[in-house]
Design a protein around this motif. Structure first.
Motif, mmCIF file in Angstrom:
data_model
loop_
_atom_site.group_PDB
_atom_site.id
_atom_site.type_symbol
_atom_site.label_atom_id
_atom_site.label_comp_id
_atom_site.label_asym_id
_atom_site.label_seq_id
_atom_site.Cartn_x
_atom_site.Cartn_y
_atom_site.Cartn_z
ATOM 1 N N MET A 1 13.014 -9.136 7.718
ATOM 2 C CA MET A 1 11.653 -8.500 7.550
ATOM 3 C C MET A 1 11.534 -7.429 6.826
ATOM 4 S SD MET A 1 9.891 -6.761 11.118
ATOM 5 C CE MET A 1 8.022 -6.342 11.087
ATOM 6 N N MET A 2 10.481 -7.595 6.027
ATOM 7 C CA MET A 2 10.001 -6.833 4.812
ATOM 8 C C MET A 2 9.625 -5.219 5.350
ATOM 9 S SD MET A 2 7.055 -7.056 1.955
ATOM 10 C CE MET A 2 7.615 -8.480 1.474
ATOM 11 N N ASN A 3 10.470 -4.063 4.748
ATOM 12 C CA ASN A 3 10.106 -2.904 5.508
ATOM 13 C C ASN A 3 8.895 -2.398 4.759
ATOM 14 O OD1 ASN A 3 12.572 -2.279 6.581
ATOM 15 N ND2 ASN A 3 13.820 -1.881 4.601
ATOM 16 N N ILE A 4 7.973 -1.502 5.484
ATOM 17 C CA ILE A 4 6.839 -0.912 5.051
ATOM 18 C C ILE A 4 7.039 0.727 4.490
ATOM 19 C CG2 ILE A 4 4.489 -0.467 5.724
ATOM 20 C CD1 ILE A 4 4.616 -2.877 7.433
ATOM 21 N N ALA A 5 6.621 0.808 3.353
ATOM 22 C CA ALA A 5 6.829 2.232 2.884
ATOM 23 C C ALA A 5 5.428 2.819 2.484
ATOM 24 C CB ALA A 5 7.441 2.399 1.777
ATOM 25 N N LEU A 6 5.311 4.031 2.841
ATOM 26 C CA LEU A 6 3.783 4.531 2.309
ATOM 27 C C LEU A 6 4.054 5.725 1.480
ATOM 28 C CD1 LEU A 6 1.186 5.817 4.859
ATOM 29 C CD2 LEU A 6 1.553 7.011 2.765
ATOM 30 N N VAL A 7 3.863 5.589 0.324
ATOM 31 C CA VAL A 7 4.065 6.420 -0.854
ATOM 32 C C VAL A 7 2.936 7.313 -1.284
ATOM 33 C CG1 VAL A 7 5.131 6.878 -3.031
ATOM 34 C CG2 VAL A 7 5.735 5.008 -1.525
ATOM 35 N N THR A 8 2.974 8.465 -1.140
ATOM 36 C CA THR A 8 1.649 9.288 -1.688
ATOM 37 C C THR A 8 1.911 9.680 -3.010
ATOM 38 O OG1 THR A 8 2.792 11.614 -1.112
ATOM 39 C CG2 THR A 8 1.488 10.469 0.444
ATOM 40 N N GLY A 9 0.678 9.698 -3.631
ATOM 41 C CA GLY A 9 0.244 10.022 -5.252
ATOM 42 C C GLY A 9 0.937 8.898 -6.252
ATOM 43 N N VAL A 10 0.703 7.612 -5.679
ATOM 44 C CA VAL A 10 1.413 6.611 -6.622
ATOM 45 C C VAL A 10 0.477 6.273 -8.118
ATOM 46 C CG1 VAL A 10 2.210 5.317 -4.521
ATOM 47 C CG2 VAL A 10 -0.226 4.749 -5.520
ATOM 48 N N CYS A 21 9.371 0.551 -7.823
ATOM 49 C CA CYS A 21 10.847 0.260 -7.303
ATOM 50 C C CYS A 21 11.118 -0.058 -6.187
ATOM 51 C CB CYS A 21 11.945 1.679 -7.643
ATOM 52 S SG CYS A 21 13.619 1.431 -7.097
ATOM 53 N N LEU A 22 10.447 0.421 -5.121
ATOM 54 C CA LEU A 22 10.338 -0.254 -3.789
ATOM 55 C C LEU A 22 10.090 -1.710 -3.882
ATOM 56 C CD1 LEU A 22 9.320 2.724 -1.774
ATOM 57 C CD2 LEU A 22 11.757 2.089 -1.968
ATOM 58 N N ILE A 23 8.848 -1.795 -4.247
ATOM 59 C CA ILE A 23 8.369 -3.281 -4.131
ATOM 60 C C ILE A 23 9.278 -4.412 -4.852
ATOM 61 C CG2 ILE A 23 6.486 -4.847 -5.275
ATOM 62 C CD1 ILE A 23 4.591 -2.419 -4.862
ATOM 63 N N LYS A 24 9.883 -3.847 -6.001
ATOM 64 C CA LYS A 24 10.849 -5.085 -6.727
ATOM 65 C C LYS A 24 12.160 -5.108 -5.758
ATOM 66 C CE LYS A 24 9.288 -3.783 -11.356
ATOM 67 N NZ LYS A 24 9.826 -2.973 -12.536
ATOM 68 N N ASN A 25 12.252 -4.154 -4.676
ATOM 69 C CA ASN A 25 13.619 -4.382 -3.679
ATOM 70 C C ASN A 25 13.045 -4.907 -2.261
ATOM 71 O OD1 ASN A 25 16.251 -3.341 -4.981
ATOM 72 N ND2 ASN A 25 14.565 -2.044 -5.942
ATOM 73 N N ASN A 26 11.725 -5.525 -2.337
ATOM 74 C CA ASN A 26 11.303 -6.182 -1.255
ATOM 75 C C ASN A 26 10.852 -5.248 -0.007
ATOM 76 O OD1 ASN A 26 10.797 -8.854 -0.076
ATOM 77 N ND2 ASN A 26 12.442 -8.404 1.062
ATOM 78 N N TYR A 27 10.313 -4.236 -0.454
ATOM 79 C CA TYR A 27 9.317 -3.505 0.344
ATOM 80 C C TYR A 27 8.034 -3.775 0.019
ATOM 81 C CZ TYR A 27 13.207 -0.204 1.039
ATOM 82 O OH TYR A 27 14.668 0.686 1.400
ATOM 83 N N LEU A 28 7.132 -3.606 1.405
ATOM 84 C CA LEU A 28 5.572 -3.703 1.154
ATOM 85 C C LEU A 28 5.271 -2.263 0.990
ATOM 86 C CD1 LEU A 28 2.983 -5.451 2.669
ATOM 87 C CD2 LEU A 28 2.875 -3.166 2.906
ATOM 88 N N VAL A 29 4.516 -1.946 -0.111
ATOM 89 C CA VAL A 29 4.252 -0.394 -0.365
ATOM 90 C C VAL A 29 2.704 -0.008 -0.112
ATOM 91 C CG1 VAL A 29 3.916 1.353 -2.044
ATOM 92 C CG2 VAL A 29 5.958 0.039 -1.930
ATOM 93 N N ILE A 30 2.368 0.928 0.568
ATOM 94 C CA ILE A 30 1.049 1.372 1.021
ATOM 95 C C ILE A 30 0.941 2.586 0.152
ATOM 96 C CG2 ILE A 30 -0.731 2.261 2.456
ATOM 97 C CD1 ILE A 30 0.977 1.035 4.801
ATOM 98 N N GLY A 31 0.264 2.523 -1.079
ATOM 99 C CA GLY A 31 0.156 3.465 -1.936
ATOM 100 C C GLY A 31 -1.264 4.460 -1.983
ATOM 101 N N THR A 32 -0.968 5.469 -1.757
ATOM 102 C CA THR A 32 -2.281 6.622 -1.888
ATOM 103 C C THR A 32 -2.639 7.325 -3.276
ATOM 104 O OG1 THR A 32 -1.614 8.790 -1.062
ATOM 105 C CG2 THR A 32 -1.315 7.098 0.550
ATOM 106 N N LEU A 80 8.493 6.839 4.801
ATOM 107 C CA LEU A 80 7.164 7.744 4.183
ATOM 108 C C LEU A 80 7.928 8.759 3.019
ATOM 109 C CD1 LEU A 80 4.498 9.282 4.337
ATOM 110 C CD2 LEU A 80 5.348 10.578 5.987
ATOM 111 N N VAL A 81 7.267 8.631 1.848
ATOM 112 C CA VAL A 81 7.516 9.246 0.655
ATOM 113 C C VAL A 81 6.449 10.090 0.388
ATOM 114 C CG1 VAL A 81 8.648 9.219 -1.822
ATOM 115 C CG2 VAL A 81 9.193 7.233 -0.153
ATOM 116 N N ASN A 82 6.840 11.476 0.689
ATOM 117 C CA ASN A 82 5.764 12.560 0.584
ATOM 118 C C ASN A 82 5.999 12.881 -0.962
ATOM 119 O OD1 ASN A 82 4.273 12.833 2.987
ATOM 120 N ND2 ASN A 82 6.089 13.747 3.786
ATOM 121 N N ASN A 83 5.138 12.274 -1.734
ATOM 122 C CA ASN A 83 5.506 12.518 -3.145
ATOM 123 C C ASN A 83 4.473 13.348 -3.738
ATOM 124 O OD1 ASN A 83 6.051 11.943 -6.288
ATOM 125 N ND2 ASN A 83 4.257 11.040 -6.018
ATOM 126 N N ALA A 84 3.130 13.316 -3.301
ATOM 127 C CA ALA A 84 1.988 13.888 -4.009
ATOM 128 C C ALA A 84 2.283 15.464 -4.248
ATOM 129 C CB ALA A 84 0.810 13.594 -3.105
#
Length: 252
Positions: A1-10, A21-32, A80-84
């Motif tokens: 099953m694909m992991n779902i990642a939320l990354v802020t400030g994409v 990087c996450l998408i290339k490694n089979n994650y679905l990314v919600i980007g803000t 959850l990647v708090n990057n912003a």
């Protein structure tokens, strides 16, 4: 099953590199991000592997509405990647712009807190998830002009540790990535308020950390076995190390 990642400030820098990087490694990314055109650009590149969310991270109501708009199948966020975040100005405290201080606090502290508070309950409900905060060595090592920026990153450091304390007896992981001198981002251009000459001189002839380096570390952190939590990772380029403590000498 694909992991779902939320990354802020994409829309640039670390955030974009982490999302890619996450998408290339089979994650679905919600980007803000705030820049709709940049979000749409990522959507065109990655299609159904990228879900754009357009909002200002300083605005709690916008964040709540954006997260609520996600289809049910994307509500279960695994990472959850708090990057912003941002730095503004390098003036000493008595000369700094108060508006710059407020902007850094509203983004680096309050924005991170908003997102975390909204995403965390569902992780706790599932007893699964990972929060990775992007801090800075400025949260540990003071330097002239760092004042409020360093203080916001010290908050990120301590907040990350306290989250782990609150999450005792759960399987939820929390990590803090603390980069040193990094280039190929908009960070310094924003901090120096568009002064490209200052930016160029800062990175000239230096093998600095690149966004891809931080993205690879984020991926590595999340891909550790579920029973392994990396509390923090401090990252400097080999070109950077610790300075001597300043000593002010009296004039004779």
């Amino acid at each position: 099953m694909m992991n779902i990642a939320l990354v802020t400030g994409v829309t640039s820098g670390f955030g974009r590199a982490i999302a890619e990087c996450l998408i290339k490694n089979n994650y679905l990314v919600i980007g803000t991000g705030r820049r709709t055109a940049k979000l749409n650009e990522l959507k065109e590149i990655f299609n159904d592997k990228f879900i754009p969310l357009n909002f200002d991270i300083q605005n709690l109501a916008e964040i709540e509405n954006a997260l609520a708009s996600l289809p049910q199948e994307y509500q279960q966020i695994d990472l959850l990647v708090n990057n912003a975040g941002l730095g503004l100005g390098l003036e000493p405290a008595h000369k700094a712009e108060l508006a710059d201080w407020e902007n850094m606090i509203d983004t680096n502290v309050k924005g991170l807190v908003y997102i975390t508070r909204l995403v965390l309950p569902k992780m706790v409900e599932r007893n699964s998830g990972h929060i990775i905060n992007i801090g800075s060595i400025a949260g540990t090592y003071p330097y002239p002009g760092g004042n409020v920026y360093g203080a916001t990153k010290a908050f990120v450091k301590q907040f990350s540790l306290n989250l782990r304390a609150d999450l005792a007896n759960t399987n939820i992981r929390v990590s803090n990535v603390e980069p040193g001198l990094c280039g190929d981002t908009d960070f310094s251009l924003v901090r120096f308020k568009g002064d490209q000459e200052k930016v160029t001189s800062l990175y000239e002839n230096v093998d600095y950390i690149k966004p891809e380096d931080i993205a690879n570390i984020v991926l590595w952190l999340n891909q550790q076995p579920p029973h392994v939590n990396i509390n923090s990772v401090e990252v400097m380029p080999t070109a950077q190390t610790f300075s001597a403590l300043n000593v002010a000498r009296k004039n004779k």
